[in-house]
Design a protein around this motif. Sequence first.
Motif, short mmCIF file in Angstrom:
data_model
loop_
_atom_site.label_atom_id
_atom_site.label_comp_id
_atom_site.label_asym_id
_atom_site.label_seq_id
_atom_site.Cartn_x
_atom_site.Cartn_y
_atom_site.Cartn_z
N ALA A 97 39.68 28.33 36.88
CA ALA A 97 39.60 29.20 38.06
C ALA A 97 38.48 28.79 39.00
O ALA A 97 38.67 28.71 40.21
CB ALA A 97 39.42 30.65 37.60
N ILE A 98 37.29 28.52 38.45
CA ILE A 98 36.16 28.19 39.33
C ILE A 98 36.36 26.83 39.98
O ILE A 98 35.97 26.61 41.14
CB ILE A 98 34.81 28.28 38.57
N TYR B 3 39.28 37.28 33.37
CA TYR B 3 38.19 36.96 34.28
C TYR B 3 38.61 35.92 35.31
O TYR B 3 38.10 35.91 36.43
CB TYR B 3 36.97 36.48 33.49
N SER B 4 39.54 35.05 34.95
CA SER B 4 40.00 34.05 35.92
C SER B 4 40.68 34.73 37.11
O SER B 4 40.57 34.27 38.25
CB SER B 4 40.95 33.06 35.26
N VAL C 146 38.62 27.38 42.90
CA VAL C 146 37.88 27.98 44.02
C VAL C 146 37.06 26.92 44.75
O VAL C 146 37.04 26.87 45.99
CB VAL C 146 36.96 29.12 43.51
N ILE D 261 37.90 35.86 39.42
CA ILE D 261 37.29 34.72 40.11
C ILE D 261 38.19 34.21 41.24
O ILE D 261 37.73 33.96 42.36
CB ILE D 261 36.98 33.59 39.11
N ILE D 262 39.49 34.09 40.96
CA ILE D 262 40.44 33.62 41.97
C ILE D 262 40.54 34.63 43.12
O ILE D 262 40.62 34.24 44.30
CB ILE D 262 41.83 33.38 41.36
N HIS E 89 38.23 36.71 44.21
CA HIS E 89 37.04 36.56 45.04
C HIS E 89 37.08 35.28 45.86
O HIS E 89 36.93 35.29 47.08
CB HIS E 89 35.79 36.52 44.15
N GLY E 90 37.29 34.16 45.18
CA GLY E 90 37.11 32.86 45.80
C GLY E 90 38.26 32.38 46.66
O GLY E 90 38.04 31.70 47.67
N CYS E 91 39.50 32.71 46.27
CA CYS E 91 40.67 32.22 47.01
C CYS E 91 41.27 33.31 47.91
O CYS E 91 41.45 33.09 49.10
CB CYS E 91 41.73 31.69 46.04
N ALA F 171 32.62 34.56 43.78
CA ALA F 171 33.30 33.92 42.65
C ALA F 171 32.29 33.24 41.74
O ALA F 171 32.38 33.34 40.51
CB ALA F 171 34.32 32.90 43.17
#
Length: 330
Positions: free
Chosen positions: A175-176, A122-123, A179, A126-127, A129-131, A139
Motif C-alpha cells: 500500500a505505501i 490497514y492497507s 502511494v 493507507i490507500i 489517505h494517499g491515493c 498515509a
Amino acid sequence: MKQAGLSPTEITYGAVIAGCARIGDSSTAEILFEEMRALPGYRPRIPPFNTMMQLYTHVKPNRERALYYYDLMQQMGVEPTPYSYKLLLDTYGSIEPVMISKMEEIIERMKRKNVEITGNHYSSLIIAHGCSQQDLDAAIRVFETLRKQPQRVKRPMLPRGSPRATIPDVLVYEAILNVCITHHRIDLMERYYKMMIEQDSIRPTAYICNLLIKGWASKGNLAAARSVFEGMQDPPAGAAAPNNHAPHVTNEGVELVNGSIVGNVMDPVYREPSSWEAMVRAELSGGDRQRAAALLERMKDRCYPAAITAKIEGILWEPSVTVSAPKADA
C-alpha cells in the motif's frame, strides 16, 4: 436445475450469486439473493453477504447498497468476518466521498470487538489517505505509526508453534509503495522497499515487484524496471505462481503461503500474469514496442491461456499507453 425438479440449496445460490457478482450482474444477484432468503428453513451464512458487499464496493461501486447488505447481515444475526470489515473499510475509502473518519471508527470498532486486524485492513486506510485523498503525509503517518508500534496478528486457529504475522506486513508495504508511486516519489519507493527487505525482512511478492516496475518506468529508468522483471522467475509450466498471496486461515484449516511470515526474504519471486502486463506497459511507455512484443512471444512460448495473451496483445496495439498499476490476479 429448477426445470429438472431439483431444489437449489443455500450453497448453490451462494455460488451462482458469486458468479453474477464477478461479472457485475447486480440485478440477477439481488433477485437470487432474495430467492435464497425465501428458502424454507433458510439459515443465513456470511459468504453471500460478503459477496454482495464486494459487488457494490469493487465491481459496481454503490456505498448505499453495500451498506444495505452490511446492515442486513447484522439484522439477521450474522457476525461480520474480518473480510466483511475489509469491505466496509473500502466502502468508505474507495467510493466518493471518501470518509476517513468512518474508516477510523471501523478500526476502533474492530479493536473493541476483538476482531483480527491485519495488514489488509490497514492497507485500505493507507490507500484512502494517499491515493483517494492525495494526502501523502497522512498515509506515511499511518505507516510509520505501525512501524513504531508493530502489532502481532492473532491467529487462534494456527497450530502451536506456527509463525505469526507482524504488522506492517507485505500488504501494508504494498500500500505505501503504491502511494509513493502515485505521488511520483520514487525516492520514497526505494527507501521503503529497502526498509522492507533489509530491516523488516519481509519477502516481496509479485505485486510488490509489479509496483517497482511501474515506479521505475514512470521515471524513465527502463533498465531498473527490466532488472526487477528479469530477477523474477517463472512458475513451473501450467502451474499458478506460488507464494504471492498473504497467509490466511480457512474453514478447512491453516493455509500458509508466503507473505510476511513464511519463506526467506531472498526466496524466488514468481511472475504473475499481471507482472507481464506491468513490464509490457513499461516498455511501451518508453516507446519500445519491439521489446513489448517480445514479451508477448515469451508468454505464448510458456503456453499462457489465450484469454491472458489476448489481453496483453490488446495492450500492445492500443494507440497510446501510459504506465498504470496492473490489477491483482484472481
